[in-house]
Design an enzyme around this catalytic site. Structure first.
Site, PDB file in Angstrom:
ATOM      1  N   ASP A   1      -0.591   0.098  -5.171  1.00  0.00           N
ATOM      2  CA  ASP A   1      -1.701   1.000  -4.294  1.00  0.00           C
ATOM      3  C   ASP A   1      -2.852   0.615  -5.293  1.00  0.00           C
ATOM      4  OD1 ASP A   1      -1.542   3.341  -2.202  1.00  0.00           O
ATOM      5  OD2 ASP A   1      -3.461   3.259  -3.222  1.00  0.00           O
TER       6      ASP A   1
ATOM      7  N   CYS B   1      -0.610   3.981  11.468  1.00  0.00           N
ATOM      8  CA  CYS B   1      -0.474   4.891  12.304  1.00  0.00           C
ATOM      9  C   CYS B   1      -1.972   4.894  12.920  1.00  0.00           C
ATOM     10  CB  CYS B   1      -0.335   6.136  11.342  1.00  0.00           C
ATOM     11  SG  CYS B   1      -1.555   6.399  10.033  1.00  0.00           S
TER      12      CYS B   1
ATOM     13  N   ASP C   1       1.898  -1.395   4.920  1.00  0.00           N
ATOM     14  CA  ASP C   1       1.430  -0.420   5.517  1.00  0.00           C
ATOM     15  C   ASP C   1       0.245   0.220   5.221  1.00  0.00           C
ATOM     16  OD1 ASP C   1       1.945   1.992   7.107  1.00  0.00           O
ATOM     17  OD2 ASP C   1       2.420   3.471   5.293  1.00  0.00           O
TER      18      ASP C   1
ATOM     19  N   CYS D   1       0.767  -1.308   0.126  1.00  0.00           N
ATOM     20  CA  CYS D   1       0.076   0.028   0.188  1.00  0.00           C
ATOM     21  C   CYS D   1       0.813   1.242   0.004  1.00  0.00           C
ATOM     22  CB  CYS D   1      -0.974   0.091   1.191  1.00  0.00           C
ATOM     23  SG  CYS D   1      -1.724  -1.420   1.731  1.00  0.00           S
ATOM     24  N   ALA D   2       1.376   1.579  -1.094  1.00  0.00           N
ATOM     25  CA  ALA D   2       2.431   2.383  -1.119  1.00  0.00           C
ATOM     26  C   ALA D   2       2.344   3.878  -1.272  1.00  0.00           C
ATOM     27  CB  ALA D   2       3.486   2.090  -2.357  1.00  0.00           C
ATOM     28  N   ALA D   3       1.260   4.182  -1.846  1.00  0.00           N
ATOM     29  CA  ALA D   3       1.022   5.872  -2.012  1.00  0.00           C
ATOM     30  C   ALA D   3       0.842   6.699  -0.647  1.00  0.00           C
ATOM     31  CB  ALA D   3      -0.129   6.126  -2.918  1.00  0.00           C
ATOM     32  N   PRO D   4       1.277   7.807  -0.789  1.00  0.00           N
ATOM     33  CA  PRO D   4       1.923   8.636  -1.839  1.00  0.00           C
ATOM     34  C   PRO D   4       3.373   8.206  -1.876  1.00  0.00           C
ATOM     35  CG  PRO D   4       1.674  10.009   0.428  1.00  0.00           C
ATOM     36  CD  PRO D   4       1.069   8.450   0.451  1.00  0.00           C
TER      37      PRO D   4
ATOM     38  N   SER E   1       6.272   7.783   0.612  1.00  0.00           N
ATOM     39  CA  SER E   1       7.249   8.433   1.420  1.00  0.00           C
ATOM     40  C   SER E   1       8.213   7.195   1.617  1.00  0.00           C
ATOM     41  CB  SER E   1       6.631   9.129   2.683  1.00  0.00           C
ATOM     42  OG  SER E   1       5.539   8.460   3.202  1.00  0.00           O
ATOM     43  N   LYS E   2       7.453   6.096   2.385  1.00  0.00           N
ATOM     44  CA  LYS E   2       8.338   5.165   2.602  1.00  0.00           C
ATOM     45  C   LYS E   2       8.919   4.292   1.534  1.00  0.00           C
ATOM     46  CE  LYS E   2       5.629   4.317   6.597  1.00  0.00           C
ATOM     47  NZ  LYS E   2       4.263   5.102   6.017  1.00  0.00           N
TER      48      LYS E   2
HETATM   49  C1  LIG Z   1      -1.339   4.682   4.927  1.00  0.00           C
HETATM   50  S1  LIG Z   1      -1.483   4.987   3.329  1.00  0.00           S
HETATM   51  C2  LIG Z   1      -0.056   4.414   2.842  1.00  0.00           C
HETATM   52  C3  LIG Z   1       1.290   5.314   2.844  1.00  0.00           C
HETATM   53  C4  LIG Z   1       2.436   4.793   2.245  1.00  0.00           C
HETATM   54  N1  LIG Z   1       3.008   3.693   2.896  1.00  0.00           N
HETATM   55  C5  LIG Z   1       3.362   5.782   2.510  1.00  0.00           C
HETATM   56  O1  LIG Z   1       4.497   5.845   3.609  1.00  0.00           O
HETATM   57  O2  LIG Z   1       3.492   7.217   1.889  1.00  0.00           O
HETATM   58  C6  LIG Z   1      -2.610   3.801   2.874  1.00  0.00           C
HETATM   59  C7  LIG Z   1      -2.535   3.553   1.279  1.00  0.00           C
HETATM   60  O3  LIG Z   1      -3.308   2.310   1.064  1.00  0.00           O
HETATM   61  C8  LIG Z   1      -4.041   2.435  -0.008  1.00  0.00           C
HETATM   62  N2  LIG Z   1      -5.025   1.420  -0.095  1.00  0.00           N
HETATM   63  C9  LIG Z   1      -6.582   1.482   0.358  1.00  0.00           C
HETATM   64  N3  LIG Z   1      -6.845   0.160   0.260  1.00  0.00           N
HETATM   65  C10 LIG Z   1      -5.893  -0.601  -0.195  1.00  0.00           C
HETATM   66  C11 LIG Z   1      -5.982  -1.991  -0.814  1.00  0.00           C
HETATM   67  N4  LIG Z   1      -7.080  -2.712  -0.612  1.00  0.00           N
HETATM   68  N5  LIG Z   1      -5.056  -2.499  -1.211  1.00  0.00           N
HETATM   69  C12 LIG Z   1      -3.701  -1.509  -1.582  1.00  0.00           C
HETATM   70  N6  LIG Z   1      -3.795  -0.490  -1.168  1.00  0.00           N
HETATM   71  C13 LIG Z   1      -4.951   0.134  -0.517  1.00  0.00           C
HETATM   72  C14 LIG Z   1      -4.570   3.859   0.092  1.00  0.00           C
HETATM   73  O4  LIG Z   1      -4.942   4.323  -1.346  1.00  0.00           O
HETATM   74  C15 LIG Z   1      -3.383   4.442   0.756  1.00  0.00           C
HETATM   75  O5  LIG Z   1      -2.606   5.135  -0.390  1.00  0.00           O
END
Ligand SMILES: C[S@@+](CC[C@H](N)C(=O)[O-])C[C@H]1O[C@@H](n2cnc3c(N)ncnc32)[C@H](O)[C@@H]1O
Length: 627
Positions: free
Chosen positions: A213, A309, A256, A166-169, A171-172
């Protein structure tokens, strides 16, 4: 609003102030919920609660792959010493930078001051401008301290196969790429078309980073965030992580997951009004499904970090415990104490309660208390069981905001100790086939231009490029791809590492060429982006032998392999001169005879100058001879 003790504080216009009321109600719900969970001891509660209302300090990590990283580290240390010696001004005094002790090599720093104050305080304006400038040039990356923890724990090494589920946006993912040694090019470098000639880019091809994502728009954010890393081994995919295609295994996985985010209340106080215990409960099944899939995608011996978080045990310990039960013979928790010395954290909880939403202040202590008609929505996995100690749940860590002035965070790190059982594997194969059939059905709706080998689409173009730049035809044939099958419409050409190539060739756009009964693990990936752009078509008004120029991101990779149109220059003056060339310069006006002669003898098109002088070593300048 509640006062800092969490009691309702009255304000004159309170009844009329709807926004305040909603915030206050959220705070009340939060307070009731976490007091019941005994997240902190009674005597600590006020400290914990008060901290939630203090803005976060501004933090950043220094990009180790950036050429200015050493200079920046030294500067932070100087600033620390300088600020410590300033006595009179409070705002300056309180903004003494300090390194995060748990971050390797003192490469992450915090200012004891919030981003808002840093922005507003005139005395700090220079410092603010400096930080903004360094951030936009890629030397530093602003990120909340605790959010830097998962990549630190994963300890990726060149050669690793990494999946960020779950990579977006991003930063990790950016932190992971930096740790893998991906080259990070600053905006300034882009502007003047200077780039470092990175020899190690050749050696790091075996690495693979898949950033996934489920939200397509956020995948575009990922592309934007990650394009500063010139990296032939990255793929951005768009899947629901819980259904990420099985087949390829990874030795490092970051999970994440989407969460209620109440650990970020200091950064986003807006969340108070939306705080409900249900949010975490509703997310629990998705988090569980994502983590289960993550474990299945892990190689034996591989490591996975699960993070949120959120402070809520139903999104954290409950998810981790259920996964440990369901994959009991394959995965175990890792103790992270040694990896994070100098970080204050709490151990995973072994008891918690589940909110009974039918009553304002009601809780269930065990599953048996849940009425039969509500059991569909309240699964048993939400509840703590007697096995938590045996499962080693105390190896999970929770970072609380008041312990070291951060946001709240939760982390569990897993290791795959043995291969999947036959059962799991059967189930995965079944999932795979279902996913394949489904994707087949929807593939017509997806406007996904598949990657095609340039050698198949337009071999004569490949030969022209190889000849013009003195590149090995076989290498180009193996690695260059484009996103059209129309020989006359090739605009962008990408360089993809072997592993990225095998993923994009298994993508949805290539579905017709895939079969499920193939033992070669064919499964459709939905690829949004892959590899690194190297060449793009130019619409020239002048005569050129090869109407494809080398693009900025791909230049370090391509230059290393060129035997034509590449000049080595020692003279530092030439470097300074080229840095300051704005737009177009007439060759006749170039004051350096060697450079002038060389350009006069070069036909129009991209030319690369590599610098060999000590201070400019490993940099290169890409120029276009335009006529
Ligand atoms: C906590 S954020 C991730 C932050 C990211 N790891 C960073 O460090 O920038 C959670 C992300 O999960 C995505 N998301 C939500 N449901 C999901 C799913 N079923 N599978 C994959 N990604 C998902 C969201 O679009 C969001 O971008």
């Amino acid at each position: 609003m509640l006062d800092k003790q969490g009691n309702g504080a009255s304000t004159d216009n309170r009844d009329n102030d709807c926004a305040h009321n909603t915030v206050e109600r959220g705070q009340q719900r939060f307070k009731t919920y976490y007091e019941e969970q005994e997240l902190v001891d009674e005597e600590e509660w006020n400290h914990f609660w008060n901290t939630l209302f203090v803005p976060l300090p501004a933090c950043f990590w220094i990009s180790q792959s950036h050429p200015s990283s050493t200079r920046m580290s030294a500067l932070c240390k100087q600033l620390e010493a300088y600020f410590s010696s300033v006595e009179e001004v409070d705002s300056i005094k309180s903004s003494i930078p300090y390194p995060l002790k748990w971050f390797p090599n003192e490469l992450a720093w915090c200012l004891n001051i919030s981003r808002q104050v840093l922005k507003r305080d005139e005395k700090l304006s220079k410092l603010h401008d400096f930080i903004v400038e360094q951030n936009s040039s890629g030397v530093i990356n602003r990120q909340e301290a605790v959010s830097m923890l998962p990549p630190v724990l994963l300890q990726v090494q060149p050669g690793d196969k990494v999946l960020d589920m779950c990579a977006a946006p991003g930063s990790k993912t950016a932190q992971l790429l930096d740790m893998l040694g991906a080259k990070n090019y600053s905006a300034a470098e882009r502007q003047v078309c200077t780039i470092r000639l990175s020899k190690d880019i050749v050696d790091i091809h075996e690495s693979l980073v898949v950033a996934n994502d489920s939200n397509l728009k956020r995948c575009w954010m990922l592309i934007h965030q990650l394009k500063r890393f010139s990296c032939p081994y990255i793929v951005i995919t768009n899947h629901e992580a819980q259904k990420f295609p099985v087949g390829m295994r990874f030795n490092r996985i970051l999970c994440d997951v989407p969460c209620s985010g109440d650990g970020t209340l200091r950064k986003s106080p807006d969340l108070w009004k939306r705080w409900y215990a249900d949010t975490g409960m509703n997310l629990h099944p998705l988090q569980l499904a994502i983590l289960l899939r993550g474990c299945d995608l892990l190689e034996t011996g591989g490591k996975l970090v699960y993070s949120t978080c959120s402070l809520n045990p139903v999104e954290n310990e409950a998810v981790v415990a259920e996964v440990l039960r369901r994959r009991s013979t394959q995965i175990s928790l890792i103790n992270v104490d040694n990896l994070l010395s100098n970080l204050k954290f709490r151990r995973g909880l072994t008891s918690w309660k589940v909110k009974n939403n039918a009553e304002e202040f009601g809780f269930f202590t065990c599953y048996e208390e849940v009425p039969l008609h509500r059991r569909k929505k309240i699964p048993p996995s939400l509840f703590p069981k007697d096995d938590l100690k045996d499962l080693g749940i105390d190896k999970c860590i929770r970072i609380l905001p008041h312990d070291q002035d951060t946001g709240g965070f939760f982390i569990a790190m897993f290791e795959k100790v043995s291969r999947d059982t036959q059962d799991t594997w059967q189930k995965l194969r079944f999932d795979k086939e279902k996913a394949y059939m489904k994707t087949r059905r929807i593939s017509r709706l997806i406007s996904d231009d598949p990657f095609e080998r340039l050698s198949t689409v337009n071999i004569s173009l490949l030969k022209t490029i190889a000849y013009f730049y003195g590149l090995d035809e076989e290498l180009l044939s193996n690695h260059l791809m484009t996103r059209t099958s129309d020989a006359g419409r090739v605009r962008r050409i990408y360089y993809l590492s072997e592993q990225v190539k095998s993923i994009v060739e298994n993508s949805v756009g290539n579905l017709d060429r895939l079969t499920t009964d193939d033992d070669n693990e064919k499964y459709p990936y939905r690829v949004v982006h892959g590899g690194i752009r190297c060449f793009e078509a130019v619409d020239c008004k002048y005569q050129v032998e090869c109407p494809y120029r080398i693009v900025f991101e791909g230049a370090p990779l391509i230059a290393l392999r060129m035997s034509k149109r590449l000049e080595y220059v020692e003279d530092e003056e030439v470097w300074n001169f080229l840095l300051h060339v704005k737009d177009v310069i007439k060759i006749a006006e170039i004051p350096f005879i060697n450079l002038r002669t060389s350009l006069e003898q070069t036909s129009p098109g991209s030319v690369i100058f590599c610098f060999t002088n000590e201070s400019t070593k490993d940099y290169l300048v890409r120029m276009e001879r335009v006529g």
